[in-house]
Design a protein around this motif. Structure first.
Motif, mmCIF file in Angstrom:
data_model
loop_
_atom_site.group_PDB
_atom_site.id
_atom_site.type_symbol
_atom_site.label_atom_id
_atom_site.label_comp_id
_atom_site.label_asym_id
_atom_site.label_seq_id
_atom_site.Cartn_x
_atom_site.Cartn_y
_atom_site.Cartn_z
ATOM 1 N N LYS A 280 27.203 14.290 54.207
ATOM 2 C CA LYS A 280 28.172 15.249 54.736
ATOM 3 C C LYS A 280 27.923 16.642 54.152
ATOM 4 C CE LYS A 280 33.170 16.078 55.086
ATOM 5 N NZ LYS A 280 34.509 15.561 54.696
ATOM 6 N N PHE B 171 24.834 18.230 55.677
ATOM 7 C CA PHE B 171 25.137 18.732 57.023
ATOM 8 C C PHE B 171 25.916 20.049 56.946
ATOM 9 C CE2 PHE B 171 28.127 19.093 60.580
ATOM 10 C CZ PHE B 171 27.221 19.147 61.636
ATOM 11 N N MET B 172 26.838 20.162 55.987
ATOM 12 C CA MET B 172 27.635 21.384 55.842
ATOM 13 C C MET B 172 26.744 22.601 55.559
ATOM 14 S SD MET B 172 31.011 20.305 53.658
ATOM 15 C CE MET B 172 32.384 19.438 54.410
ATOM 16 N N PHE C 3 23.490 22.889 56.046
ATOM 17 C CA PHE C 3 22.599 23.109 57.190
ATOM 18 C C PHE C 3 23.336 23.810 58.328
ATOM 19 C CE2 PHE C 3 20.792 21.615 61.247
ATOM 20 C CZ PHE C 3 19.490 22.093 61.110
ATOM 21 N N ALA C 4 24.560 23.364 58.609
ATOM 22 C CA ALA C 4 25.354 23.968 59.685
ATOM 23 C C ALA C 4 25.705 25.413 59.361
ATOM 24 C CB ALA C 4 26.622 23.151 59.922
ATOM 25 N N GLY C 5 25.980 25.697 58.083
ATOM 26 C CA GLY C 5 26.282 27.073 57.675
ATOM 27 C C GLY C 5 25.093 27.993 57.900
ATOM 28 N N CYS D 81 22.664 27.484 60.085
ATOM 29 C CA CYS D 81 22.500 27.614 61.539
ATOM 30 C C CYS D 81 23.477 28.642 62.106
ATOM 31 C CB CYS D 81 22.703 26.265 62.219
ATOM 32 S SG CYS D 81 21.394 25.059 61.868
ATOM 33 N N SER D 82 24.681 28.694 61.544
ATOM 34 C CA SER D 82 25.670 29.669 61.990
ATOM 35 C C SER D 82 25.151 31.089 61.790
ATOM 36 C CB SER D 82 26.985 29.492 61.218
ATOM 37 O OG SER D 82 27.588 28.257 61.532
ATOM 38 N N PHE E 208 31.281 32.736 63.047
ATOM 39 C CA PHE E 208 29.964 32.216 62.677
ATOM 40 C C PHE E 208 29.280 33.026 61.579
ATOM 41 C CE2 PHE E 208 30.584 30.311 66.850
ATOM 42 C CZ PHE E 208 30.174 29.009 66.620
ATOM 43 N N LEU F 271 31.711 26.304 54.547
ATOM 44 C CA LEU F 271 30.787 25.176 54.490
ATOM 45 C C LEU F 271 29.962 25.207 53.214
ATOM 46 C CD1 LEU F 271 29.504 25.100 58.202
ATOM 47 C CD2 LEU F 271 31.131 23.543 57.117
ATOM 48 N N GLU G 252 18.136 29.121 58.796
ATOM 49 C CA GLU G 252 18.541 30.329 59.513
ATOM 50 C C GLU G 252 17.376 30.940 60.281
ATOM 51 O OE1 GLU G 252 20.164 34.865 58.517
ATOM 52 O OE2 GLU G 252 20.120 33.338 56.942
#
Length: 297
Positions: free
Chosen positions: A3, A6-7, A9-11, A13-14, A225, A233, A253
């Protein structure tokens, strides 16, 4: 653990999709002054509201920054605001895929600033990584295929300036030792960012801005974002996986920004540019491998 990975990685990507949003907002006629200031202002407002209603924030004895910490956070936020402003300015003149490659130079600029101002001598590993990043940058810029011909020098200078400002922000932030809660810290920094951006763009904002639903749409997307989601995140994910894994995941990124520019903005990315991007990513991973090896299992 999964988890938290993923947080982070998602940050990353944002952050990667921001330049595409900005480019699309430019196409609709909105200015850099409107976009940058309103992103910081809305982000600050959302973070202050989250801080106000956060139960966790209230249970930490409602820690209030001292004057010196408040000033340091405000100045760091101002540096971050200028980074975004100059970076957004660069994509007015050059492709978003080139701008993000230039921005990634902060990875070695931060090392250079640490060396110059704090006498922290770079390791051999760091110097080799910097050489690889610069090589990858030449490839990713399109120079080998002649795509740099006709590129705006002003745009490239702005993009490199944003990398320099981001390097300053990272070095300054690393020197701020504080136990202030994340929401308090982030909201104070965004206040510094919003105040500076309003100050340097006040004349245009007060006389030439046009606030409508189209602008609000882009500002909400950029604030969420770029200002709200990544810090939340990162603050939850990074402590659980450590600096080594985080530095690697945050390099996502770069490919996300390039993929968005290719799919949405229809910018051409050739084979040599992709090789350069992969070389930059490899260099970042290699630079952080010692941290990775020291990471507790």
């Amino acid at each position: 653990m999964t988890k938290s990975i993923f947080m982070v990685f998602a940050g990353a990507c944002s952050y990667g999709i921001l330049s595409t949003f900005v480019k699309l907002a430019y196409h609709e006629g909105y200015s850099i002054a409107e976009i940058a200031f309103l992103q910081a202002f809305l982000g600050m407002a959302i973070l202050y509201l989250l801080r106000l209603f956060s139960k966790k924030n209230k249970t930490i004895a409602t820690t209030t920054p001292t004057k010196s910490v408040w000033l340091a956070l405000t100045l760091a936020g101002a540096a971050l605001g200028m980074t975004s402003f100059v970076y957004y300015l660069s994509v007015q003149y050059i492709p978003a895929s080139i701008a993000i490659v230039a921005l990634m130079q902060f990875t070695w600029i931060g090392i250079l600033l640490d060396w110059v101002f704090f006498r922290k001598t770079p390791t051999v590993l760091q110097l080799l990584s910097i050489a690889l990043i610069l090589t990858g940058t030449i490839m990713a810029s399109g120079m080998l295929s002649g795509q740099t011909t006709g590129l705006s020098v002003k745009g490239i200078v702005y993009a490199l300036a944003s990398a320099f400002l981001y390097g300053i922000y990272i070095v300054v932030s690393s020197k701020i030792k504080t136990d202030v809660p994340m929401l308090t810290k982030s909201s104070v920094m965004m206040m510094g960012s919003a105040v500076l951006l309003f100050t340097i763009n006040a004349r245009e904002l007060l006389t030439q801005s046009h606030f409508d639903t189209g602008l609000i749409k882009w500002v909400i997307l950029l604030a969420l974002f770029g200002t709200v989601i990544p810090p939340l995140l990162f603050s939850n994910g990074i402590p659980n996986i450590g600096a080594g894994y985080s530095a690697i995941l945050m390099s996502a990124e770069l490919p996300v920004a390039v993929i968005c520019s290719q799919l949405i903005l229809k910018e051409h990315i050739d084979f040599y540019q992709w090789l350069g991007i992969l070389l930059i990513l490899f260099s970042i991973i290699w630079m952080n491998r010692k941290k990775l090896q020291l990471q507790p299992s």
